[in-house]
Design a protein around this motif. Sequence first.
Motif, PDB file in Angstrom:
ATOM      1  N   ARG A  63      46.444  -6.202  -3.638  1.00 46.74           N
ATOM      2  CA  ARG A  63      46.294  -6.860  -2.328  1.00 46.74           C
ATOM      3  C   ARG A  63      47.527  -7.686  -1.914  1.00 46.74           C
ATOM      4  NH1 ARG A  63      40.538  -7.300  -1.140  1.00 46.74           N
ATOM      5  NH2 ARG A  63      39.605  -5.516  -2.201  1.00 46.74           N
ATOM      6  N   ARG A  72      51.504 -14.368  -5.863  1.00 48.72           N
ATOM      7  CA  ARG A  72      50.517 -15.079  -5.067  1.00 48.72           C
ATOM      8  C   ARG A  72      51.080 -16.424  -4.597  1.00 48.72           C
ATOM      9  NH1 ARG A  72      46.407 -18.535  -5.343  1.00 48.72           N
ATOM     10  NH2 ARG A  72      44.536 -17.946  -4.187  1.00 48.72           N
ATOM     11  N   VAL A 386      46.720 -12.928   0.553  1.00 47.10           N
ATOM     12  CA  VAL A 386      46.273 -13.696  -0.612  1.00 47.10           C
ATOM     13  C   VAL A 386      46.832 -15.109  -0.544  1.00 47.10           C
ATOM     14  CG1 VAL A 386      45.945 -11.734  -2.158  1.00 47.10           C
ATOM     15  CG2 VAL A 386      48.197 -12.788  -1.975  1.00 47.10           C
ATOM     16  N   SER A 387      46.057 -16.042  -1.008  1.00 44.39           N
ATOM     17  CA  SER A 387      46.361 -17.483  -1.087  1.00 44.39           C
ATOM     18  C   SER A 387      46.282 -18.179   0.271  1.00 44.39           C
ATOM     19  CB  SER A 387      47.730 -17.757  -1.742  1.00 44.39           C
ATOM     20  OG  SER A 387      48.781 -17.666  -0.793  1.00 44.39           O
ATOM     21  N   ASP A 390      43.503 -20.956   0.242  1.00 42.39           N
ATOM     22  CA  ASP A 390      43.480 -21.997  -0.798  1.00 42.39           C
ATOM     23  C   ASP A 390      43.237 -23.371  -0.172  1.00 42.39           C
ATOM     24  OD1 ASP A 390      44.097 -19.959  -2.491  1.00 42.39           O
ATOM     25  OD2 ASP A 390      46.004 -20.797  -3.203  1.00 42.39           O
ATOM     26  N   CYS A 393      39.655 -23.820   1.104  1.00 36.77           N
ATOM     27  CA  CYS A 393      38.750 -23.862  -0.059  1.00 36.77           C
ATOM     28  C   CYS A 393      38.832 -25.227  -0.751  1.00 36.77           C
ATOM     29  CB  CYS A 393      39.099 -22.759  -1.059  1.00 36.77           C
ATOM     30  SG  CYS A 393      38.535 -21.118  -0.555  1.00 36.77           S
ATOM     31  N   GLY A 398      32.609 -26.310  -2.153  1.00 36.49           N
ATOM     32  CA  GLY A 398      31.314 -25.648  -2.010  1.00 36.49           C
ATOM     33  C   GLY A 398      31.400 -24.143  -2.130  1.00 36.49           C
ATOM     34  N   TYR A 399      30.415 -23.476  -1.560  1.00 38.18           N
ATOM     35  CA  TYR A 399      30.329 -22.011  -1.634  1.00 38.18           C
ATOM     36  C   TYR A 399      29.275 -21.567  -0.627  1.00 38.18           C
ATOM     37  CZ  TYR A 399      26.151 -23.112  -4.384  1.00 38.18           C
ATOM     38  OH  TYR A 399      24.945 -23.612  -4.775  1.00 38.18           O
ATOM     39  N   GLY A 400      29.173 -20.256  -0.442  1.00 44.50           N
ATOM     40  CA  GLY A 400      28.101 -19.729   0.398  1.00 44.50           C
ATOM     41  C   GLY A 400      28.521 -19.500   1.836  1.00 44.50           C
ATOM     42  N   LYS A 404      32.160 -19.532   4.030  1.00 44.69           N
ATOM     43  CA  LYS A 404      32.631 -18.330   4.714  1.00 44.69           C
ATOM     44  C   LYS A 404      32.933 -18.643   6.185  1.00 44.69           C
ATOM     45  CE  LYS A 404      30.929 -13.524   5.259  1.00 44.69           C
ATOM     46  NZ  LYS A 404      29.770 -12.639   5.020  1.00 44.69           N
TER      47      LYS A 404
ATOM     48  N   ALA B  70      28.014 -15.269  -4.675  1.00 42.18           N
ATOM     49  CA  ALA B  70      27.507 -16.606  -4.328  1.00 42.18           C
ATOM     50  C   ALA B  70      28.557 -17.368  -3.514  1.00 42.18           C
ATOM     51  CB  ALA B  70      27.163 -17.376  -5.604  1.00 42.18           C
ATOM     52  N   ILE B  71      29.819 -17.174  -3.852  1.00 41.42           N
ATOM     53  CA  ILE B  71      30.893 -17.903  -3.158  1.00 41.42           C
ATOM     54  C   ILE B  71      31.029 -17.415  -1.714  1.00 41.42           C
ATOM     55  CG2 ILE B  71      33.410 -18.246  -3.100  1.00 41.42           C
ATOM     56  CD1 ILE B  71      33.274 -18.260  -6.232  1.00 41.42           C
ATOM     57  N   LEU B  72      31.106 -16.120  -1.522  1.00 37.73           N
ATOM     58  CA  LEU B  72      31.189 -15.580  -0.161  1.00 37.73           C
ATOM     59  C   LEU B  72      30.136 -14.478  -0.023  1.00 37.73           C
ATOM     60  CD1 LEU B  72      35.092 -15.509   0.269  1.00 37.73           C
ATOM     61  CD2 LEU B  72      33.489 -17.089   1.366  1.00 37.73           C
ATOM     62  N   ALA B  86      36.016  -7.849  -4.129  1.00 36.21           N
ATOM     63  CA  ALA B  86      36.646  -9.013  -4.758  1.00 36.21           C
ATOM     64  C   ALA B  86      36.570  -8.960  -6.290  1.00 36.21           C
ATOM     65  CB  ALA B  86      36.045 -10.305  -4.220  1.00 36.21           C
ATOM     66  N   ALA B 139      30.877 -26.973  -7.924  1.00 33.50           N
ATOM     67  CA  ALA B 139      31.580 -26.596  -6.689  1.00 33.50           C
ATOM     68  C   ALA B 139      32.275 -27.779  -6.023  1.00 33.50           C
ATOM     69  CB  ALA B 139      30.604 -25.950  -5.712  1.00 33.50           C
ATOM     70  N   PHE B 157      35.772 -23.033 -11.328  1.00 35.66           N
ATOM     71  CA  PHE B 157      35.159 -22.589 -10.078  1.00 35.66           C
ATOM     72  C   PHE B 157      36.160 -22.640  -8.921  1.00 35.66           C
ATOM     73  CE2 PHE B 157      32.183 -22.686  -6.457  1.00 35.66           C
ATOM     74  CZ  PHE B 157      31.380 -21.609  -6.811  1.00 35.66           C
ATOM     75  N   ARG B 161      37.013 -19.469  -6.751  1.00 34.84           N
ATOM     76  CA  ARG B 161      36.769 -19.542  -5.301  1.00 34.84           C
ATOM     77  C   ARG B 161      38.005 -19.055  -4.527  1.00 34.84           C
ATOM     78  NH1 ARG B 161      34.303 -24.961  -4.258  1.00 34.84           N
ATOM     79  NH2 ARG B 161      36.354 -25.636  -4.958  1.00 34.84           N
ATOM     80  N   ASN B 162      39.195 -19.527  -4.963  1.00 37.09           N
ATOM     81  CA  ASN B 162      40.433 -19.077  -4.306  1.00 37.09           C
ATOM     82  C   ASN B 162      40.599 -17.560  -4.409  1.00 37.09           C
ATOM     83  OD1 ASN B 162      41.170 -21.647  -3.572  1.00 37.09           O
ATOM     84  ND2 ASN B 162      42.658 -21.925  -5.215  1.00 37.09           N
ATOM     85  N   LEU B 163      40.358 -17.044  -5.602  1.00 37.72           N
ATOM     86  CA  LEU B 163      40.584 -15.610  -5.814  1.00 37.72           C
ATOM     87  C   LEU B 163      39.519 -14.774  -5.100  1.00 37.72           C
ATOM     88  CD1 LEU B 163      41.696 -15.582  -9.569  1.00 37.72           C
ATOM     89  CD2 LEU B 163      43.124 -15.497  -7.508  1.00 37.72           C
ATOM     90  N   ALA B 165      38.149 -15.667  -2.294  1.00 32.81           N
ATOM     91  CA  ALA B 165      38.594 -15.692  -0.889  1.00 32.81           C
ATOM     92  C   ALA B 165      39.728 -14.689  -0.679  1.00 32.81           C
ATOM     93  CB  ALA B 165      39.047 -17.096  -0.503  1.00 32.81           C
ATOM     94  N   ASP B 166      40.644 -14.623  -1.638  1.00 33.87           N
ATOM     95  CA  ASP B 166      41.707 -13.601  -1.574  1.00 33.87           C
ATOM     96  C   ASP B 166      41.085 -12.219  -1.410  1.00 33.87           C
ATOM     97  OD1 ASP B 166      43.687 -15.447  -2.027  1.00 33.87           O
ATOM     98  OD2 ASP B 166      44.214 -14.741  -4.039  1.00 33.87           O
ATOM     99  N   GLY B 167      40.176 -11.909  -2.331  1.00 41.00           N
ATOM    100  CA  GLY B 167      39.599 -10.569  -2.371  1.00 41.00           C
ATOM    101  C   GLY B 167      38.802 -10.254  -1.113  1.00 41.00           C
ATOM    102  N   PHE B 168      38.038 -11.237  -0.650  1.00 40.45           N
ATOM    103  CA  PHE B 168      37.203 -10.980   0.531  1.00 40.45           C
ATOM    104  C   PHE B 168      38.034 -10.885   1.804  1.00 40.45           C
ATOM    105  CE2 PHE B 168      34.665 -12.392   4.167  1.00 40.45           C
ATOM    106  CZ  PHE B 168      33.686 -11.404   4.150  1.00 40.45           C
TER     107      PHE B 168
END
Lengths: 566, 198
Positions: A63, A72, A386-387, A390, A393, A398-400, A404, B70-72, B86, B139, B157, B161-163, B165-168
């Motif tokens: 990627r 990266r 990529v990156s 960062d 984030c 968090g997450y979810g 997004k 779970a992250i995205l 990802a 988190a 985590f 999370r960063n990686l 996000a990269d993948g998604f």
Amino acid sequence: MLEVSPRKKVYDVCIIGSGAGGGTAAKVLTEGGLSVVMLEAGPRLHPEKDFKEHVWPYQLAHRGADIGGKMRGQIGDEFMAPNGYWEIEGEPYTNAPGSNFQWFRSRIEGGRTNHWGRIALRFGEGDFRARSLDGMGDDWPITYEEIAPYYDKVESFIGVFGSKENVPNSPDGIFMPPPKPRCTETIVKKACDKLHITCIPSRMAILTKPLNGRPACHWCAQCGRGCMTASNFSSSQVMIPPAFATGRMTMIANAMAREIVLGKNGKVEAVSYIDKKTRNEDRVYARAVVVAASACESARLLLNSRTKGFENGLANSSGAVGRYLTDSVGSSLSGHFPQLEHVPAHNHDGAGGMHMYMPWWLFGKKNDFLRGYHIEFGGGKHMPGVSNFDGVCAEHEGYGVALKQKCRSTYGTSIGFAGRGEMIPNENSYCELDPKVVDRWGVPVLRFHWQWGENELKMARHMQQTFREIIEAAGGTVTGGTRHSETGDIAEGGSIIHELGTIRMGNDPRKSVLNANCQAHDVKNLFVADAAPFVTNPDKNPTLTIMALAWRTSENLLDLAKKGEL
Amino acid sequence: MSEDLLSRRKVLKGLSMGLAADVVLRSIPLEAAAYAHEVIDTEKSTQATGYLPKFFTGNQWNLLKALCEAILPADADCGGAVVAGAPEFIDLLTSENPEWQRKLGGGLLWLDGICKDRFDNSFTDCTAAQQKEILDLIAFRKNAEIDPILVPGVAFFALLRNLTADGFFTSKIGIAYLGYQGNEFLLEFPGCPPVPGL
């Protein structure tokens, strides 16, 4: 002594390096009728195979992050045109204790012009007589008026967009029409108007109209990846091909120049090089040598060409080779601009790089530092990579689904500002041979000494203050500053990749290596055609001046050849 | 398909070689460049889809996928990190990066370890509520300040999370989700559209 076979081929000129300077010299010299052999330390370039223009990140397994994620967050990811890097395996450089100079090298046909920022700014009239204006540093042995016709030639040939503005000490050139501003540029321009900071269309070596069979830009913003249609300038696609078309050009790729060989008559007669494929040493013969390996690499080659009469390096009776090393003063800051969250989705790509910039707007005014800087800026919705997330984030955590959505709402809402300012040469910043280290080709490597002066530190602080004012005047909030924790506001020496001055021109042979025609004072058939001859490093990126000076040097060389004086 | 590609590639090769030999400027005309990209596209899209994990195997691979999702996660707009590839991206890079092998491989084991301590189950066997409880702890940086035992989990985590996000966001669906428009051939660049207040 050198054993010379009676049948050996002798070229008119050997050019070392194929970047902005070497490419220009090759074009001008071959078109002027001379035969040229060019040594390139890397491989030939094959745009149709090597460039990744228009490739999406998901089309590459990594990627864009490259093996193990090593690219990266770096400048120059997997997508970049083949370009080398800060470190080259087996070809180290060293730093003296307390110095941390960064040296970006390219080993490929075209050198750093394959990926450069395409920013094409003329030096100003005042930049050539800096000492006369403020008493620091030195004047050039040539004036703006003397180099101006060569700026004309270069711009007419390579194609540069811009606009006539009459900004003091930032001369206008021969321009193609500039592109329309992006939304990010509209926002910043308004803020600059409020603050009385000059903000004008940028000047970039990107075609907005077809030129010499090269189509106009197709607006994909991927200049750094290399352009399949050659709609931007690179030496490999624009300078080298016409040289080959003359039938007088020979290129030896993967040839690491080791030493310039001086003949009994006090003139250079050959260049020894290591063939990287076979690891054998070989030699090419020429009536003149043009060194254009990049400022520090060219200095290294002269320093390594030690011979009787030149125990400290070829053409170095002044001791100035490697001295007067400068880079641009760099500093950066970025901001979040909430109004960008509400811009409807549209194609924001444009050309590769900025459509507008801020030339030094306080020239001739009394400031708390000498000389000046320009500001580059960019942001908005570019192709995700990529990156890129960062920051959001780390801030949102968090997450979810909430994370997004946050990534989506902040995507493309940031604008980054970068200052590029003039460094005044100082005696603590230079390069020399490291007495203990050789590279994998057996060639002694450079050791750097680096120290910013007080003037540069003041300038970087002024940059930070200005960026903050612009961001706030534009309704944004400051998010991220210079990432140079070791040095504060100012980027590491060398990291702006505008290193120059190491084989400088001058009228006084005791303080300079080259005369006003970039011809060595000590060796009459030795010339330098990269940024090493520069006497000052103004707040304008060096590439356009490298080409203008190389063009001028090559025309002078042609004159000498015609007179039989080589 | 491969035969078709081969012949097109030959055409393209011939075209570019002809250019290099005859033309002063080494560039490919716009149409040929577009054609070249199309060939690359087709080639990429025919790559095999079955993926064998290189570093994260067995339970670790399932755990990695669960955490990425779970992250995205998938939502009403589009699919999530797993559909976006990802986990495959992270696995490939980690297989080449000893530091990430330690941080991510070790991080997954740390997570299963703390789940076994607290809930007597590995993460994937925990209830949804238990999984949420532990993720809510790792988190956020501030939790590690309160409870130092969480420090390695929070660091793990953050990297994952960063990686993720990269993948998604470098995937086809991720780029569409962001609304990026571009990477095209335009004859003219239209500039900023009229936006009130800009």
